[in-house]
Enzyme design. Structure first.
Site, PDB file in Angstrom:
ATOM      1  N   SER A   1      13.381  -5.604 -14.918  1.00 11.34           N
ATOM      2  CA  SER A   1      13.131  -5.861 -13.526  1.00 11.34           C
ATOM      3  C   SER A   1      13.883  -4.944 -12.314  1.00 11.34           C
ATOM      4  O   SER A   1      15.289  -5.082 -12.536  1.00 11.34           O
ATOM      5  CB  SER A   1      13.487  -7.345 -12.919  1.00 11.34           C
ATOM      6  OG  SER A   1      13.584  -7.338 -11.688  1.00 11.34           O
TER       7      SER A   1
ATOM      8  N   HIS B   1       8.815  -4.321 -14.243  1.00 13.20           N
ATOM      9  CA  HIS B   1       8.517  -5.615 -13.287  1.00 13.20           C
ATOM     10  C   HIS B   1       8.998  -5.347 -12.058  1.00 13.20           C
ATOM     11  O   HIS B   1      10.252  -4.775 -11.964  1.00 13.20           O
ATOM     12  CB  HIS B   1       9.391  -6.544 -14.110  1.00 13.20           C
ATOM     13  CG  HIS B   1       9.202  -8.058 -13.581  1.00 13.20           C
ATOM     14  ND1 HIS B   1       8.100  -8.745 -14.074  1.00 13.20           N
ATOM     15  CD2 HIS B   1       9.796  -8.699 -12.581  1.00 13.20           C
ATOM     16  CE1 HIS B   1       8.212 -10.020 -13.234  1.00 13.20           C
ATOM     17  NE2 HIS B   1       9.366  -9.936 -12.720  1.00 13.20           N
TER      18      HIS B   1
ATOM     19  N   HIS C   1       5.251  -9.117  -9.638  1.00 11.49           N
ATOM     20  CA  HIS C   1       5.502 -10.466  -9.666  1.00 11.49           C
ATOM     21  C   HIS C   1       5.419 -10.965  -8.276  1.00 11.49           C
ATOM     22  O   HIS C   1       6.335 -10.622  -7.540  1.00 11.49           O
ATOM     23  CB  HIS C   1       6.834 -10.939 -10.265  1.00 11.49           C
ATOM     24  CG  HIS C   1       7.149 -12.142 -10.333  1.00 11.49           C
ATOM     25  ND1 HIS C   1       8.388 -12.653 -10.528  1.00 11.49           N
ATOM     26  CD2 HIS C   1       6.441 -13.460  -9.704  1.00 11.49           C
ATOM     27  CE1 HIS C   1       8.630 -14.107 -10.457  1.00 11.49           C
ATOM     28  NE2 HIS C   1       7.466 -14.290  -9.914  1.00 11.49           N
TER      29      HIS C   1
ATOM     30  N   MET D   1       6.031 -13.198  -5.314  1.00 10.68           N
ATOM     31  CA  MET D   1       6.750 -14.545  -4.790  1.00 10.68           C
ATOM     32  C   MET D   1       6.471 -14.542  -3.385  1.00 10.68           C
ATOM     33  O   MET D   1       7.275 -14.330  -2.742  1.00 10.68           O
ATOM     34  CB  MET D   1       8.227 -14.367  -5.421  1.00 10.68           C
ATOM     35  CG  MET D   1       8.521 -14.474  -6.583  1.00 10.68           C
ATOM     36  SD  MET D   1       9.865 -13.920  -7.197  1.00 10.68           S
ATOM     37  CE  MET D   1       9.919 -12.256  -7.316  1.00 10.68           C
TER      38      MET D   1
ATOM     39  N   MET E   1       9.510 -19.126 -14.763  1.00 10.32           N
ATOM     40  CA  MET E   1      10.859 -18.883 -14.014  1.00 10.32           C
ATOM     41  C   MET E   1      11.682 -19.869 -14.699  1.00 10.32           C
ATOM     42  O   MET E   1      11.534 -21.081 -14.599  1.00 10.32           O
ATOM     43  CB  MET E   1      10.937 -19.183 -12.456  1.00 10.32           C
ATOM     44  CG  MET E   1       9.894 -18.357 -11.776  1.00 10.32           C
ATOM     45  SD  MET E   1      10.321 -16.339 -11.957  1.00 10.32           S
ATOM     46  CE  MET E   1      12.114 -16.304 -11.395  1.00 10.32           C
TER      47      MET E   1
ATOM     48  N   ASP F   1      11.431 -15.114 -16.909  1.00  3.41           N
ATOM     49  CA  ASP F   1      11.843 -14.473 -16.114  1.00  3.41           C
ATOM     50  C   ASP F   1      13.058 -14.986 -15.259  1.00  3.41           C
ATOM     51  O   ASP F   1      12.971 -16.224 -14.667  1.00  3.41           O
ATOM     52  CB  ASP F   1      10.860 -14.149 -14.733  1.00  3.41           C
ATOM     53  CG  ASP F   1      11.347 -13.209 -13.692  1.00  3.41           C
ATOM     54  OD1 ASP F   1      12.439 -12.691 -13.873  1.00  3.41           O
ATOM     55  OD2 ASP F   1      10.557 -13.052 -12.846  1.00  3.41           O
TER      56      ASP F   1
END
Ligand code: DX5
Ligand code: ZN
Length: 228
Positions: A8, A33, A66, A68, A137, A175
């Protein structure tokens, strides 16, 4: 199932993100990521489609976005256009999960369904057979560098058992808080794809952390005694 490593870039130096992506690819990463935060679904703000488009030019690895964000549907076309290959969105952020997952798949991208730590896996009941991957998560989303929430280990086991029972192939991405010292336990619990940010990019030698995580992944995948 092959076990993958997804660095990430949230924990990379944002003034040198291109170098972080190139380093990750050279060290054997499987995916890049990219954490997108909107200041509403999570309190933090991060990156946008322009950055994904720029990274797209630097790497041949799949880019794993990803989201969010609230109302993820509005952003999916922008990230698709920018070159994202995998796109995950949160069940907590949309009232139209099936419609959103279908949209991502119709765009020819892999659709992931993400759950916050306190969201039960039962919320996947009607979507598990449709999703290309599930993202669990294991910290509360918003920042890198937090500690893995220990109770999530049982959640990973339960989801993996369900996937096996239903003879599905859907990979489980995990993650948050994954480090060299807990990765093996998490792989053994059923993780297929490890997302790791600070463990890699806050380390003195990020490439060596990626290589070591790959070794742990290979060992966990090869071990016939473990449950997954
Ligand atoms: C957190 C993000 C993660 C983050 C993980 O909200 O979704 O992808 O980068 O960072 P670490 O590995 O430091 O917990
Ligand atoms: Zn993430």
């Amino acid at each position: 199932m092959t076990k993958l490593i997804a660095p990430s870039i949230l924990s990379a130096d944002f003034s040198r993100i291109g170098e972080a992506v190139e380093l990750a690819e050279r060290a054997g990463a499987d995916l890049i990521h990219v954490d997108i935060m909107d200041g509403h679904f999570v309190p933090n703000l991060t990156l946008g489609p322009q950055l994904v488009a720029d990274i797209r030019k630097l790497t041949r690895l799949p880019i794993d976005v990803h989201l969010m964000v609230d109302n993820p549907r509005a952003l999916v076309p922008l990230f698709h256009e920018a070159g994202a290959d995998w796109i995950s969105l949160h069940v907590e952020a949309t009232a139209h999960l099936h419609k959103d997952v279908t949209m991502i798949k119709e765009l020819g991208r892999k659709a992931g369904v993400a759950l916050n730590p306190a969201t039960p896996i039962q919320s996947l009941q009607e979507i598990l057979g449709e999703a290309d991957f599930i993202l669990l998560m294991t910290v509360n989303p918003g920042w890198g560098g937090q500690s893995f929430i220990p109770s999530c280990l049982d959640k990973i086991r339960a989801l993996k058992a369900w996937i096996r029972r239903d003879k599905l192939e859907v990979p489980v991405q995990v993650d948050g808080g994954i480090k060299l010292d807990n990765a093996e336990d998490i792989f053994r619990a059923g993780m297929d794809i490890a997302v790791a940010g600070s463990a890699i990019f806050a380390a003195p030698d990020p490439a060596e952390v990626i290589r070591e995580m790959k070794r742990i992944a290979a060992r966990s995948a090869a071990d016939k005694d473990h449950l997954t």
